[in-house]
Enzyme design. Structure first.
Site, PDB file in Angstrom:
ATOM      1  CG  LEU A   8      36.984 -27.185 -30.500  1.00  0.00           C
ATOM      2  CD1 LEU A   8      35.990 -28.360 -29.807  1.00  0.00           C
ATOM      3  CD2 LEU A   8      38.264 -27.540 -30.091  1.00  0.00           C
ATOM      4  NE  ARG A  15      26.843 -33.395 -40.759  1.00  0.00           N
ATOM      5  CZ  ARG A  15      26.606 -32.996 -39.538  1.00  0.00           C
ATOM      6  NH1 ARG A  15      25.214 -32.773 -39.341  1.00  0.00           N
ATOM      7  NH2 ARG A  15      27.586 -32.793 -38.484  1.00  0.00           N
ATOM      8  CB  SER A 424      30.680   9.759 -83.006  1.00  0.00           C
ATOM      9  OG  SER A 424      29.577  10.310 -82.094  1.00  0.00           O
TER      10      SER A 424
HETATM   11  C1  UD1 Z   1      28.534 -30.198 -31.211  1.00  0.00           C
HETATM   12  C2  UD1 Z   1      28.118 -30.688 -29.933  1.00  0.00           C
HETATM   13  C3  UD1 Z   1      26.756 -30.590 -29.773  1.00  0.00           C
HETATM   14  C4  UD1 Z   1      26.376 -29.021 -29.988  1.00  0.00           C
HETATM   15  C5  UD1 Z   1      26.642 -28.638 -31.340  1.00  0.00           C
HETATM   16  C6  UD1 Z   1      26.714 -26.968 -31.395  1.00  0.00           C
HETATM   17  C7  UD1 Z   1      29.736 -32.474 -29.382  1.00  0.00           C
HETATM   18  C8  UD1 Z   1      29.980 -33.995 -29.063  1.00  0.00           C
HETATM   19  N1  UD1 Z   1      28.593 -32.073 -29.733  1.00  0.00           N
HETATM   20  O1  UD1 Z   1      27.833 -30.998 -32.324  1.00  0.00           O
HETATM   21  O2  UD1 Z   1      26.258 -30.899 -28.447  1.00  0.00           O
HETATM   22  O3  UD1 Z   1      24.932 -28.806 -30.010  1.00  0.00           O
HETATM   23  O4  UD1 Z   1      28.095 -28.897 -31.637  1.00  0.00           O
HETATM   24  O5  UD1 Z   1      26.662 -26.782 -32.924  1.00  0.00           O
HETATM   25  O6  UD1 Z   1      30.665 -31.742 -29.132  1.00  0.00           O
HETATM   26  N2  UD1 Z   1      35.966 -30.841 -34.461  1.00  0.00           N
HETATM   27  C9  UD1 Z   1      37.269 -30.920 -34.176  1.00  0.00           C
HETATM   28  N3  UD1 Z   1      37.893 -32.183 -33.848  1.00  0.00           N
HETATM   29  C10 UD1 Z   1      36.870 -33.133 -33.898  1.00  0.00           C
HETATM   30  C11 UD1 Z   1      35.513 -32.971 -34.041  1.00  0.00           C
HETATM   31  C12 UD1 Z   1      35.138 -31.819 -34.068  1.00  0.00           C
HETATM   32  O7  UD1 Z   1      37.904 -29.872 -33.925  1.00  0.00           O
HETATM   33  O8  UD1 Z   1      37.530 -34.448 -33.712  1.00  0.00           O
HETATM   34  C13 UD1 Z   1      35.383 -29.376 -34.474  1.00  0.00           C
HETATM   35  C14 UD1 Z   1      34.698 -29.239 -35.743  1.00  0.00           C
HETATM   36  O9  UD1 Z   1      35.701 -28.549 -36.625  1.00  0.00           O
HETATM   37  C15 UD1 Z   1      33.678 -28.227 -35.430  1.00  0.00           C
HETATM   38  C16 UD1 Z   1      33.301 -28.307 -34.068  1.00  0.00           C
HETATM   39  O10 UD1 Z   1      34.540 -29.109 -33.661  1.00  0.00           O
HETATM   40  O11 UD1 Z   1      34.139 -26.917 -35.575  1.00  0.00           O
HETATM   41  C17 UD1 Z   1      31.889 -29.240 -33.660  1.00  0.00           C
HETATM   42  O12 UD1 Z   1      32.179 -30.676 -34.318  1.00  0.00           O
HETATM   43  P1  UD1 Z   1      30.677 -30.906 -35.118  1.00  0.00           P
HETATM   44  O13 UD1 Z   1      31.083 -32.198 -35.576  1.00  0.00           O
HETATM   45  O14 UD1 Z   1      30.306 -29.963 -35.913  1.00  0.00           O
HETATM   46  O15 UD1 Z   1      29.753 -31.307 -33.775  1.00  0.00           O
HETATM   47  P2  UD1 Z   1      28.284 -31.277 -33.854  1.00  0.00           P
HETATM   48  O16 UD1 Z   1      27.762 -32.524 -34.109  1.00  0.00           O
HETATM   49  O17 UD1 Z   1      27.654 -29.997 -34.496  1.00  0.00           O
END
Ligand code: UD1
Ligand code: CA
Length: 480
Positions: A8, A15, A424
Site C-alpha cells: 500500500l 505529516r 611549482s
Molecule cells: C496503519 C494501520 C494501523 C497500524 C499502522 C502500522 C489502518 C487503518 N491502520 O495506520 O493499525 O498500526 O498502519 O504502521 O490500516 N494507504 C493507501 N491508501 C489509503 C490510505 C493509506 O495506500 O487510502 C497506504 C499509505 O500510503 C501507507 C499505508 O497505507 O503506506 C498505511 O497508511 P497510514 O495512513 O500511514 O496508516 P496508519 O495511520 O499508520
C-alpha cells in the site's frame, strides 16, 4: 501454496509536509519503498501488487520489478479501500495474500518468510494439507495472521485486542480507542497474511463509520471473526522491524536504527568504526576486513573500501572504489573515482568525476583532481588543480600546478608522460603534452608541447636593483 503481495503506497503522507510522495523519501540512500519491495522478494511472491495514488507517476517510475502490477487508488479512502481496489487481481486467487504498508521499511525479509511459514503451519494445524490443498479447506477457520509487536510507545498505532485465549478479536485505531484500549502496547504492524477467498468474502463489508471516516483494513479482522473465522497475532520480538514512518522525525529515527544495524554488520565483518554514531553509510556501501574508519565519515552510493584502508575523520566518499591499503587522510572528498592499492590521499583533497589514482600515488592537501588519471607513484602533494589530465607514472607535480583546461567554451586535455617534472606554480594551458622526463620551470605558463627530456621555461629575465631600498627612501625624503 501461491502467494501474492500487496504493497500500500497511495497515501498522501500529509505529516511529511513534502512535495515528494512519502514512500519515495530516502533512508540511507534508497526510497523507503525499496526496503519494503526488497523484503517482499524474500517470499518469492507470484505477483506484487502496488497500490498507488498520490503523485502516482513518481511512485510508478520507481516501481520496476518482475511480476509487478500497479493499481491506482484514485481517492485515498483508507487502507481497506486500497486493498479493495486490488480485488480484480485476486478475486479468483486461491492462496495467501501478504499485505504490507509501504511505510514500514525496517521489516526483514526473513520475518515475512517466517510469517508465511507460520501461516502455512496453521493450515496444517487446522487439518489442511498444503500439498494437496483443495477448496474443501474453505470450511476451515484459519483466515490469516497479523504481525504485531509490543512497542515502547504505541501512540499512533492500531491496538491489538485479544480474548483471554490470546486470539485476536479486533484492531482498534488510536483515534477510535478507549482510554483502556490505548494502554495496550501490542500494536498492529500493518503487515498481514490473509487467505484470499476469505478476505474476498468480507472486504466489501467494510464501513467508514469511525473517527477518521476511512475504510480501515484492520476492520476485516472483526468481520472475519463474525463469519466464524480466526486471525492470529504473530508477535515479532524485535519491535523496531514494524516501526511505521509517518513524519520526517520517524524517518530519521528509523534511518538511525538501520544505519547502526549496517555498521554493526560491517564491524562483525572486520571493520573498526571509531564513534559509529557519527558515521554515515548508505545501503550499497561495502567494507573489507581490517579497515579503520574515524569519526564523521560519510559513505554514499556504490562505494567499496578495500582491505587495510585507513580513513581519517570527516571524509566523504561517494560512488567510489578504494583499493587495498589506501590511506585517506582527514577532510578529503572523493566522488565517482577509483583509488588503487597503496595510494595516499589528503588531508583536504578533492577527487571527482571519473578520476583514477593509480597504485602508490600521493595526492596531498588542497589538490583537486577531476576526470583525470594519475599514474603509479606520481606525487601531487600540494595546492593543485588537475582537470581532464592523463598523468603518467613517477611524475612530480609541483605545488601550485594548474591545468588550464577550460577556454570558456570547451574543456581540453593535458597529457603529462612518465617521470616528467612539473615545477611549482606551472600553468599548463591545454590542450598540451609534456613528454617523458621533460621538465617545466616553476612559475612558467606552458602553451606549447614540451619534448622528451626538455626543459620548458617561460619567465622574464630576473632583474636585481642594488640598493633599491635606500634609493627609494631618499626619493621620498627629498620630496618632503
Ligand atoms: C496503519 C494501520 C494501523 C497500524 C499502522 C502500522 C489502518 C487503518 N491502520 O495506520 O493499525 O498500526 O498502519 O504502521 O490500516 N494507504 C493507501 N491508501 C489509503 C490510505 C493509506 O495506500 O487510502 C497506504 C499509505 O500510503 C501507507 C499505508 O497505507 O503506506 C498505511 O497508511 P497510514 O495512513 O500511514 O496508516 P496508519 O495511520 O499508520
Ligand atoms: Ca503509517
Amino acid at each position: 501454496m501461491k502467494t501474492k503481495a500487496i504493497i500500500l503506497s497511495a497515501g498522501k503522507g500529509t505529516r511529511f509536509k513534502s512535495k515528494k510522495p512519502k514512500v519515495l523519501h530516502e533512508i540511507l540512500g534508497k526510497p523507503m519503498l525499496f526496503y519494503v519491495k526488497t523484503a517482499v522478494q524474500w517470499i518469492k511472491p507470484d505477483e506484487v501488487i502496488f497500490v498507488v495514488g498520490h503523485k502516482k507517476d513518481e511512485v510508478i517510475k520507481y516501481i520496476d520489478c518482475n511480476r509487478c502490477v500497479v493499481v491506482e487508488q484514485k481517492e485515498q479512502l483508507g487502507t481497506g479501500h486500497a486493498v479493495k481496489e486490488t480485488l480484480p487481481y485476486w478475486e479468483d486467487f486461491d492462496g495467501f495474500l501478504i499485505i504490507l504498508n509501504g511505510d514500514t521499511p525496517l521489516i526483514k525479509g526473513q520475518t515475512l518468510k517466517n510469517a508465511l511459514e507460520y501461516a502455512k503451519a496453521m493450515l496444517l494445524y487446522e487439518g489442511a494439507n498444503i500439498d494437496t490443498y483443495s477448496p474443501s479447506y474453505k470450511n476451515e477457520k484459519f483466515a490469516g495472521v497479523v504481525l504485531t509487536a509490543k512497542v515502547p510507545n504505541p501512540q499512533g498505532y492500531g491496538r491489538v485486542i485479544k480474548d483471554k485465549n490470546g486470539k485476536v478479536l479486533k484492531i482498534v485505531e488510536e483515534k477510535d480507542a478507549t482510554l483502556d484500549e490505548k494502554k495496550i502496547n501490542e500494536v498492529n504492524s500493518g503487515i498481514y497474511i490473509f487467505y484470499a477467498p476469505y478476505l474476498k468474502e468480507v472486504i466489501h463489508k467494510l464501513s467508514n463509520k469511525n473517527a477518521q471516516g476511512e475504510y480501515y483494513l484492520t476492520d476485516v479482522i472483526e468481520l472475519l471473526k463474525r463469519e466464524g473465522k480466526e486471525v492470529y497475532a504473530l508477535e515479532i520480538p524485535d519491535y523496531t522491524q514494524i516501526l511505521g514512518v509517518n513524519d520526517r522525525w520517524q524517518l530519521s529515527s528509523v534511518e538511525n536504527i538501520l544505519k547502526m544495524q549496517y555498521l554493526h554488520f560491517w564491524a562483525l565483518n572486520g571493520t573498526t568504526f571509531h564513534n559509529p554514531e557519527s558515521i554515515w553509510i548508505e545501503f550499497d556501501v561495502q567494507f573489507s576486513p581490517d579497515v579503520e574508519i574515524f569519526q564523521n565519515c560519510i559513505f554514499k552510493g556504490e562505494t567499496i573500501i578495500g582491505e587495510d584502508c585507513v580513513i581519517e575523520a570527516n571524509c566523504i566518499i561517494k560512488n567510489s572504489k578504494i583499493g587495498k591499503n589506501v590511506k585517506i587522510l582527514a577532510n578529503s572528498i572523493i566522488e565517482d573515482s577509483i583509488i588503487e592499492d597503496g595510494a595516499v590521499i589528503g588531508p583536504f583533497a578533492r577527487l571527482r568525476q571519473n578520476t583514477v589514482i593509480k597504485q602508490k600515488a600521493v595526492i596531498g592537501n588542497f589538490v583537486e583532481i577531476k576526470n583525470s588519471q594519475i599514474g603509479e607513484k606520481t606525487n601531487a602533494r600540494h595546492l593543485s588543480y588537475l582537470g581532464d589530465a592523463t598523468v603518467g607514472r613517477e611524475v612530480n607535480i609541483g605545488a601550485g600546478t594548474i591545468t588550464c583546461n577550460y577556454d570558456g567554451f570547451k574543456k581540453h586535455k593535458t597529457v603529462i608522460k612518465d617521470k616528467a617534472f612539473i615545477g611549482s606554480d606551472t600553468m599548463l594551458v591545454a590542450p598540451i603534452t609534456v613528454e617523458e622526463e621533460a621538465m617545466t620551470a616553476s612559475g612558467s605558463v606552458i602553451t606549447r608541447n614540451v619534448p622528451k627530456k626538455a626543459l620548458a621555461i617561460e619567465r622574464t629575465p630576473l632583474k636585481i636593483i642594488e640598493n633599491y631600498v635606500e634609493k627609494r627612501r631618499k626619493k621620498y625624503k627629498d620630496n618632503e
